[in-house]
Design an enzyme around this catalytic site. Structure first.
Site, PDB file in Angstrom:
ATOM      1  N   GLY A 219       0.799  -1.202   0.000  1.00  0.00           N
ATOM      2  CA  GLY A 219       0.000   0.000   0.000  1.00  0.00           C
ATOM      3  C   GLY A 219       0.840   1.263   0.000  1.00  0.00           C
ATOM      4  O   GLY A 219       2.053   1.236  -0.249  1.00  0.00           O
ATOM      5  N   PRO A 220       0.209   2.405   0.314  1.00  0.00           N
ATOM      6  CA  PRO A 220       0.915   3.688   0.270  1.00  0.00           C
ATOM      7  C   PRO A 220       2.131   3.748   1.184  1.00  0.00           C
ATOM      8  O   PRO A 220       3.117   4.420   0.858  1.00  0.00           O
ATOM      9  CB  PRO A 220      -0.161   4.690   0.712  1.00  0.00           C
ATOM     10  CG  PRO A 220      -1.462   4.022   0.381  1.00  0.00           C
ATOM     11  CD  PRO A 220      -1.223   2.563   0.591  1.00  0.00           C
ATOM     12  N   GLY A 239      -0.074   6.272 -12.708  1.00  0.00           N
ATOM     13  CA  GLY A 239      -1.288   6.217 -11.898  1.00  0.00           C
ATOM     14  C   GLY A 239      -2.025   7.539 -11.950  1.00  0.00           C
ATOM     15  O   GLY A 239      -1.851   8.340 -12.875  1.00  0.00           O
ATOM     16  N   GLU A 261       3.668   9.461 -15.031  1.00  0.00           N
ATOM     17  CA  GLU A 261       2.699   9.294 -16.125  1.00  0.00           C
ATOM     18  C   GLU A 261       1.336   9.188 -15.464  1.00  0.00           C
ATOM     19  O   GLU A 261       1.038   8.201 -14.803  1.00  0.00           O
ATOM     20  CB  GLU A 261       3.040   8.047 -16.948  1.00  0.00           C
ATOM     21  CG  GLU A 261       2.415   8.050 -18.328  1.00  0.00           C
ATOM     22  CD  GLU A 261       0.951   7.670 -18.319  1.00  0.00           C
ATOM     23  OE1 GLU A 261       0.103   8.591 -18.440  1.00  0.00           O
ATOM     24  OE2 GLU A 261       0.647   6.483 -18.191  1.00  0.00           O
ATOM     25  N   VAL A 390     -13.033   9.879 -16.198  1.00  0.00           N
ATOM     26  CA  VAL A 390     -14.018   8.898 -15.741  1.00  0.00           C
ATOM     27  C   VAL A 390     -13.362   7.550 -15.472  1.00  0.00           C
ATOM     28  O   VAL A 390     -13.672   6.868 -14.499  1.00  0.00           O
ATOM     29  CB  VAL A 390     -15.143   8.740 -16.788  1.00  0.00           C
ATOM     30  CG1 VAL A 390     -16.137   7.671 -16.358  1.00  0.00           C
ATOM     31  CG2 VAL A 390     -15.855  10.077 -17.010  1.00  0.00           C
TER      32      VAL A 390
END
Length: 495
Positions: A219-220, A239, A261, A390
């Site tokens: 995770g982070p 991401g 990116e 979206v």
């Protein structure tokens, strides 16, 4: 290949494995515990993956730094040979890896196979990097030989997302390795087998020395520990823009280079001389391919007034005819989105846009994680489906009265990744593109394209510019420049 505790996986009985990259069995769980690998189309558990913890990072980074020195010192031909063998392995194990890409990621077979094609091409392209000239002779006003030499950066961290995990990992992993770096790969935990374990196994089978490539799903907190570790010199992140901003800030604070990116809301301009049928076909692919879960997905359709009604009708007909379902069970055009959180975000943006005045011309419904391809017509410029990314199979269509208005609206975005322009006059299309800030432009094509030898990247909120693809971009991304001088005799100084 040093897998590290974070790269573990338990493979369940009853899964149909083909080839011999994977064998059934259990690997050691990570310090962060383990978690289920879920098939989004069915909700079935495909296996269990070990989760890395922040404490795994120091061990991995230290080992990577040690392994990197020996790897960089190997003959360039040896490094090139590993990359070529890796390319061959992606092709040889197509069926096995394709199956994982379909089941874990939710990719339809065509997308799964395209990912494998790109993975092989990225390795073959990277195999040419070790043999390229690594410097230049510089003129000097002193009696000495003056040179600029490209050196490996050292340890490179690659953080890849869930949506196209093979392509978005390999395009950094392969060139970074080829140029003499060690790599720590942190895939999204949702697709860590396809985007991590498979890649590690391919390079292990290709003969990459132990420790040079390591995989830490987490995770982070794992990402932050990787970015701040002193041995890490370069971060390559793909991401969301929101996360990219945080990574860029953290990397800057620690004086690390970060290649970002990020997201996109790419525009497709249908000019007044376009063929409507061709334009609708391009538009459907650009918005609906891979369930719209691609950073380059066409997010805004800007259509000339005289073609608008016919375009909306044709695009809505195409959307209605597309099949949505489990890509492992039969032939479908769209598979599932990755999880319920992503599905709910898509639906929220669609319903909010309709509430603000957009007309639902098709789709707008879902069953479980299968979201119907959706066409929104007459979309207000303030509607979230027009203004925001979206990341789902949604085509917002807006009417424009002139090329000038199309250019203005296409430019009025925080994002600047890809651009498509459909016109019978290619020079007119190119002239329009010159006025719209994006990293990628396709005249008479939609926005989703990728080739291993082409520089890829966005501007503005879509990232920090082209740094993937092609020798020049990759060398810039994953090496440092060193100035070297040599004299036959030491100079005499006044003191």
């Amino acid at each position: 290949m040093r897998q590290g505790r974070g790269s573990s996986v338990t493979l369940l009985d009853g899964v149909d494995w083909q080839g011999n990259i994977f064998k059934k069995g259990e690997w050691t769980a990570g310090r962060g515990g383990d978690y289920p690998v879920i098939e989004p189309a069915t909700g079935a558990e495909l296996g269990r993956m070990g989760m890395a913890g922040a404490e795994d990072v120091a061990e991995a980074a230290t080992a990577a730094a040690e392994a990197q020195r020996e790897w960089a010192a190997m003959p360039h031909t040896a490094r090139a040979a590993v990359l070529r063998r890796a390319g061959d392995l992606w092709q040889q194990h197509t069926e096995e890896i394709r199956g994982w890409n379909i089941r874990e990621v939710g990719a339809v077979p065509g997308m799964a196979e395209f990912s494998l094609h790109v993975a092989a091409e990225e390795c073959y392209e990277a195999a040419g990097l070790p043999g390229r000239a690594i410097g230049e002779i510089l003129p000097s006003e002193q009696p000495r030989l003056s040179m600029a030499r490209r050196m490996p950066a050292g340890v490179v961290v690659v953080i890849s997302p869930f949506n196209v995990p093979i392509i978005l990992g390999i395009r950094s992993v392969a060139p970074a390795l080829a140029l003499g770096n060690a790599v720590i790969l942190k895939p999204d935990p949702r697709t860590a087998v396809t985007g991590g374990t498979l890649m590690a196994r391919v390079f292990e089978e290709a003969g990459l020395p132990p420790g040079v490539l390591q995989m830490l799903p987490g995770g982070p907190e794992v990402g932050e520990a990787l970015i701040t570790h002193p041995s890490v010199r370069v971060i390559s992140f793909t991401g969301s823009t929101a996360v990219g901003r945080r990574i860029g800030e953290l990397a800057g604070r620690h004086l690390k280079r970060a290649h970002l990116e990020l997201g996109g809301n790419s525009a497709l301009l249908i000019l007044d001389d376009a063929d409507v049928d061709q334009a609708a076909t391009l538009a459907a692919w650009g918005s609906f391919f891979h369930q719209g879960q691609i950073c380059m997905t066409t997010g805004r359709h800007l259509v000339a007034d005289g073609l608008y009604d016919a375009f909306v009708e044709r695009l809505a007909d195409k959307a209605a005819a597309l099949t949505v379902g489990d890509p492992a069970a039969g032939e479908v055009a769209l598979g599932p989105v990755i999880d319920a959180g992503q599905r709910d975000k898509i639906h929220r943006l669609v319903t909010a846009s309709v509430e603000q005045g957009a007309r639902l011309a098709g789709g707008g419904a879902y069953q479980e994680l299968f979201y119907r391809p959706t066409v929104l017509a007459d979309v207000p410029l303030t509607a979230p489906a027009f203004a925001d990314e979206v990341f789902g199979p949604v085509a917002p269509v807006t009417r424009v009265t002139s090329t000038e208005e199309a250019v203005r609206l296409a430019s009025a975005s925080d994002y600047g990744l890809a651009l498509g322009i459909v016109t019978r006059d290619v020079m007119r299309g190119l002239a329009a593109a010159e006025r719209i800030p994006t990293g990628i432009v396709h005249i008479n094509d939609q926005t989703v394209n990728d080739e291993a030898n082409a520089p890829f990247g966005g501007v503005l909120a879509s990232g920090t510019g082209s740094r993937f693809g092609g020798a020049q971009a990759n060398i810039e991304a994953f090496t440092e420049t060193r100035w070297i001088t040599m004299r036959g005799e030491p100079p005499a100084y006044p003191f």
